[in-house]
Design a protein around this motif. Structure first.
Motif, PDB file in Angstrom:
ATOM      1  N   GLY A  29     -26.145 -17.205  16.598  1.00 50.78           N
ATOM      2  CA  GLY A  29     -26.354 -15.605  16.177  1.00 50.78           C
ATOM      3  C   GLY A  29     -26.608 -14.875  17.510  1.00 50.78           C
ATOM      4  N   ALA A  30     -26.593 -13.731  17.559  1.00 47.93           N
ATOM      5  CA  ALA A  30     -26.944 -12.815  18.810  1.00 47.93           C
ATOM      6  C   ALA A  30     -27.365 -11.474  18.214  1.00 47.93           C
ATOM      7  N   PRO A  31     -28.103 -10.860  19.208  1.00 41.88           N
ATOM      8  CA  PRO A  31     -28.445  -9.535  18.888  1.00 41.88           C
ATOM      9  C   PRO A  31     -27.142  -8.498  18.722  1.00 41.88           C
ATOM     10  N   PHE A  32     -27.230  -7.578  18.036  1.00 45.67           N
ATOM     11  CA  PHE A  32     -26.044  -6.756  18.197  1.00 45.67           C
ATOM     12  C   PHE A  32     -26.887  -5.206  18.347  1.00 45.67           C
ATOM     13  N   ALA A  33     -26.750  -4.655  19.300  1.00 47.13           N
ATOM     14  CA  ALA A  33     -27.376  -3.434  20.051  1.00 47.13           C
ATOM     15  C   ALA A  33     -26.441  -2.239  19.772  1.00 47.13           C
ATOM     16  N   GLY A  34     -25.723  -1.429  20.678  1.00 47.24           N
ATOM     17  CA  GLY A  34     -24.776  -0.496  20.619  1.00 47.24           C
ATOM     18  C   GLY A  34     -23.349  -1.089  20.084  1.00 47.24           C
ATOM     19  N   GLY A  35     -23.132  -2.311  20.256  1.00 46.02           N
ATOM     20  CA  GLY A  35     -21.910  -3.129  19.873  1.00 46.02           C
ATOM     21  C   GLY A  35     -20.614  -2.600  20.704  1.00 46.02           C
ATOM     22  N   THR A  36     -21.057  -1.914  21.599  1.00 50.12           N
ATOM     23  CA  THR A  36     -19.914  -1.309  22.627  1.00 50.12           C
ATOM     24  C   THR A  36     -19.317  -2.556  23.548  1.00 50.12           C
ATOM     25  N   HIS A  79     -27.821   5.353  25.859  1.00 45.50           N
ATOM     26  CA  HIS A  79     -27.503   5.771  27.431  1.00 45.50           C
ATOM     27  C   HIS A  79     -27.981   7.218  27.264  1.00 45.50           C
ATOM     28  N   ALA A  80     -27.171   8.004  26.035  1.00 46.47           N
ATOM     29  CA  ALA A  80     -27.542   9.348  25.927  1.00 46.47           C
ATOM     30  C   ALA A  80     -28.978   9.878  25.687  1.00 46.47           C
ATOM     31  N   ALA A  81     -29.724   9.202  24.778  1.00 47.50           N
ATOM     32  CA  ALA A  81     -31.222   9.435  24.578  1.00 47.50           C
ATOM     33  C   ALA A  81     -31.978   9.319  25.799  1.00 47.50           C
ATOM     34  N   LEU A  82     -31.425   8.133  26.697  1.00 48.03           N
ATOM     35  CA  LEU A  82     -32.167   7.865  27.832  1.00 48.03           C
ATOM     36  C   LEU A  82     -31.987   9.007  28.993  1.00 48.03           C
ATOM     37  N   MET A  97     -28.696   9.550  35.920  1.00 43.11           N
ATOM     38  CA  MET A  97     -27.423   9.656  36.309  1.00 43.11           C
ATOM     39  C   MET A  97     -26.762   8.444  35.892  1.00 43.11           C
ATOM     40  N   ALA A  98     -27.100   7.138  36.147  1.00 40.83           N
ATOM     41  CA  ALA A  98     -26.578   5.996  35.385  1.00 40.83           C
ATOM     42  C   ALA A  98     -26.175   6.032  34.105  1.00 40.83           C
ATOM     43  N   ALA A  99     -27.309   6.528  33.320  1.00 41.63           N
ATOM     44  CA  ALA A  99     -27.312   6.454  31.974  1.00 41.63           C
ATOM     45  C   ALA A  99     -26.011   7.535  31.461  1.00 41.63           C
ATOM     46  N   GLY A 100     -26.292   8.816  32.442  1.00 45.29           N
ATOM     47  CA  GLY A 100     -25.565  10.073  31.877  1.00 45.29           C
ATOM     48  C   GLY A 100     -24.161  10.125  32.213  1.00 45.29           C
ATOM     49  N   ARG A 101     -23.822   9.134  33.076  1.00 49.66           N
ATOM     50  CA  ARG A 101     -22.426   9.390  33.709  1.00 49.66           C
ATOM     51  C   ARG A 101     -21.466   8.142  33.276  1.00 49.66           C
ATOM     52  N   SER A 102     -22.210   7.067  32.710  1.00 48.57           N
ATOM     53  CA  SER A 102     -21.363   5.692  32.414  1.00 48.57           C
ATOM     54  C   SER A 102     -20.546   5.993  31.329  1.00 48.57           C
ATOM     55  N   ALA A 103     -19.313   5.513  31.398  1.00 44.75           N
ATOM     56  CA  ALA A 103     -18.293   5.353  30.000  1.00 44.75           C
ATOM     57  C   ALA A 103     -18.032   6.821  29.817  1.00 44.75           C
ATOM     58  N   ASN A 104     -17.977   7.212  28.355  1.00 50.29           N
ATOM     59  CA  ASN A 104     -17.714   8.687  28.003  1.00 50.29           C
ATOM     60  C   ASN A 104     -18.717   9.133  26.948  1.00 50.29           C
ATOM     61  N   PRO A 105     -18.743  10.322  26.415  1.00 52.80           N
ATOM     62  CA  PRO A 105     -19.804  10.740  25.472  1.00 52.80           C
ATOM     63  C   PRO A 105     -19.934   9.845  24.353  1.00 52.80           C
ATOM     64  N   ALA A 106     -18.911   9.557  23.683  1.00 59.55           N
ATOM     65  CA  ALA A 106     -18.891   8.355  22.499  1.00 59.55           C
ATOM     66  C   ALA A 106     -19.540   7.201  22.672  1.00 59.55           C
ATOM     67  N   ILE A 107     -19.212   6.655  24.018  1.00 55.95           N
ATOM     68  CA  ILE A 107     -19.868   5.313  24.152  1.00 55.95           C
ATOM     69  C   ILE A 107     -21.444   5.507  24.326  1.00 55.95           C
ATOM     70  N   ASP A 191     -13.975   5.564  33.273  1.00 60.21           N
ATOM     71  CA  ASP A 191     -13.476   4.231  33.582  1.00 60.21           C
ATOM     72  C   ASP A 191     -14.788   3.304  34.118  1.00 60.21           C
ATOM     73  N   TYR A 192     -14.583   2.075  34.238  1.00 61.91           N
ATOM     74  CA  TYR A 192     -15.378   1.268  34.733  1.00 61.91           C
ATOM     75  C   TYR A 192     -15.582   1.445  36.320  1.00 61.91           C
ATOM     76  N   PRO A 193     -16.754   1.668  36.941  1.00 57.27           N
ATOM     77  CA  PRO A 193     -16.882   1.901  38.333  1.00 57.27           C
ATOM     78  C   PRO A 193     -16.234   0.777  39.194  1.00 57.27           C
ATOM     79  N   ALA A 194     -15.650   1.056  40.411  1.00 52.27           N
ATOM     80  CA  ALA A 194     -15.271   0.103  41.189  1.00 52.27           C
ATOM     81  C   ALA A 194     -16.416  -0.466  42.092  1.00 52.27           C
ATOM     82  N   ALA A 195     -17.298   0.473  42.429  1.00 52.75           N
ATOM     83  CA  ALA A 195     -18.770  -0.039  43.008  1.00 52.75           C
ATOM     84  C   ALA A 195     -19.440   1.091  42.745  1.00 52.75           C
ATOM     85  N   ILE A 196     -20.831   0.594  42.697  1.00 52.67           N
ATOM     86  CA  ILE A 196     -22.156   1.623  42.244  1.00 52.67           C
ATOM     87  C   ILE A 196     -22.949   1.407  43.524  1.00 52.67           C
ATOM     88  N   VAL A 197     -23.733   2.479  44.078  1.00 53.54           N
ATOM     89  CA  VAL A 197     -24.767   2.339  44.758  1.00 53.54           C
ATOM     90  C   VAL A 197     -25.811   3.183  44.125  1.00 53.54           C
TER      91      VAL A 197
END
Ligand SMILES: Cc1cc2nc3c(=O)[nH]c(=O)nc-3n(C[C@H](O)[C@H](O)[C@H](O)COP(=O)(O)OP(=O)(O)OC[C@H]3O[C@@H](n4cnc5c(N)ncnc54)[C@H](O)[C@@H]3O)c2cc1C
Length: 289
Positions: A29-36, A79-82, A97-107, A191-197
């Protein structure tokens, strides 16, 4: 809980029940959070676990507490709530910024901060470098026990976290600093980021950098701090061009990771411009009164 013998998703309504269910399932078994991340297992040629314990309906895991000296974030906060909860707290711009710009709004409406930190194989997780900058600690809960450890330590033990152990909370000290998150998506936003600072700096009375924390994500398999660059910024005003020059000098400490999308050298080569962007964004950020 009666664990069905076939595949199952069990929706836990309280933390003790979730931990009991995870213990009952053991390695199956494992935890299932957002499932993404879990939903894309077939794309990565990884088998699904036979049993998942959904943790998104546990009230204490979806709460955010903002106090004068500390912010506590439940692991199942999305991510959206955060991003929304931190919008008016400039010292946490890096995480908003990290939580609000990752992926797309649905994710972002599904993916959780605890899932972001717990996913061992996900080098491009946005919240990890942001939280490294913010000196995050995490709470790990198991039957009858709760332990608090630094995020850097958690990232080391993450691949071997025993079944029945759940990341339950993220704890952030408040320090009144300027922070920012710069990411370079592979091709387009979403898209996934190539790099993050990610960057967090505090200043002395003469506006010189007193302390700096810089973390790099997506360049290597696990995000980590860039301590030599942090040291290079201390004791002088934060100058984005100078910070980028120092990054050019010090970038050879990153070996980079090759992937089907990008060669390792490219991820390393974009770091100086991301450092400059992060410094510009941090300087633009308001200080809290
Ligand atoms: C197309 C796409 C693009 C994406 N791009 C980005 C991006 O650029 N940046 C970004 O940050 N995110 C991105 N994401 C979201 C990313 O999948 C999530 O940020 C995160 O990695 C998984 O969160 P989750 O809540 O969905 O976790 P899940 O998929 O539910 O779980 C992931 C793993 O973590 C474990 N887990 C989950 N919660 C806990 C916990 N509390 N304690 C212990 N173990 C736990 C699960 O068992 C599983 O092994 C993207 C997602 C998709 C589908």
């Amino acid at each position: 809980m009666n664990t069905p013998s076939a595949r199952s998703i069990y929706v836990a309504r309280s933390l003790p029940v979730a931990i009991d269910a995870l213990n009952e399932c053991g390695a199956a078994g494992a935890p299932f959070a957002g499932g993404t991340w879990i939903m894309r297992s077939p794309i990565r040629h990884e088998p699904h676990k036979p049993h998942y314990v959904a943790i998104g309906r546990i009230a204490e895991l979806t709460a955010i507490r903002i106090d004068a000296d500390v912010v506590e974030i439940g692991a199942a906060v999305t991510h959206a709530a955060l991003a929304a909860a931190l919008a008016d707290l400039p010292e946490f711009n890096v995480l908003a910024m990290a939580a609000g710009r990752s992926a797309n709004p649905a994710i972002r409406a599904m993916a959780t901060v605890g899932g972001n930190l717990s996913t061992s194989g996900f080098a491009a997780a946005d919240c990890v470098p942001a939280l490294l900058c913010l000196e995050a600690e995490v709470e790990i809960s198991s039957r009858g026990d709760q332990t608090r450890i630094g995020l850097e330590r958690f990232l080391q033990i993450r691949p071997t976290l025993e079944p029945g152990r759940l990341l339950t909370r993220i704890i952030l000290p408040r320090r009144g600093r300027k922070t920012a998150h710069a990411r370079l998506p592979l091709r387009k936003s979403g898209d996934y980021p190539a790099a993050i600072v990610s960057l967090a700096v505090s200043f002395d009375a003469a506006a010189r950098v007193q302390a700096a924390r810089i973390a790099v994500g997506s360049v290597e398999p696990v995000a980590r701090r860039w301590e030599r660059l942090e040291a290079a910024l201390v004791g002088r005003p934060l100058d984005p061009a100078q910070a980028a020059e120092a990054a050019v000098e010090l970038a050879n400490e990153f070996s980079g990771r090759d992937s089907v999308e990008l060669p390792a050298w490219y991820r390393v080569s974009v770091l100086p411009s991301l450092v400059r962007r992060a410094a510009v964004a941090a300087l633009d950020a308001k200080m809290e009164s």
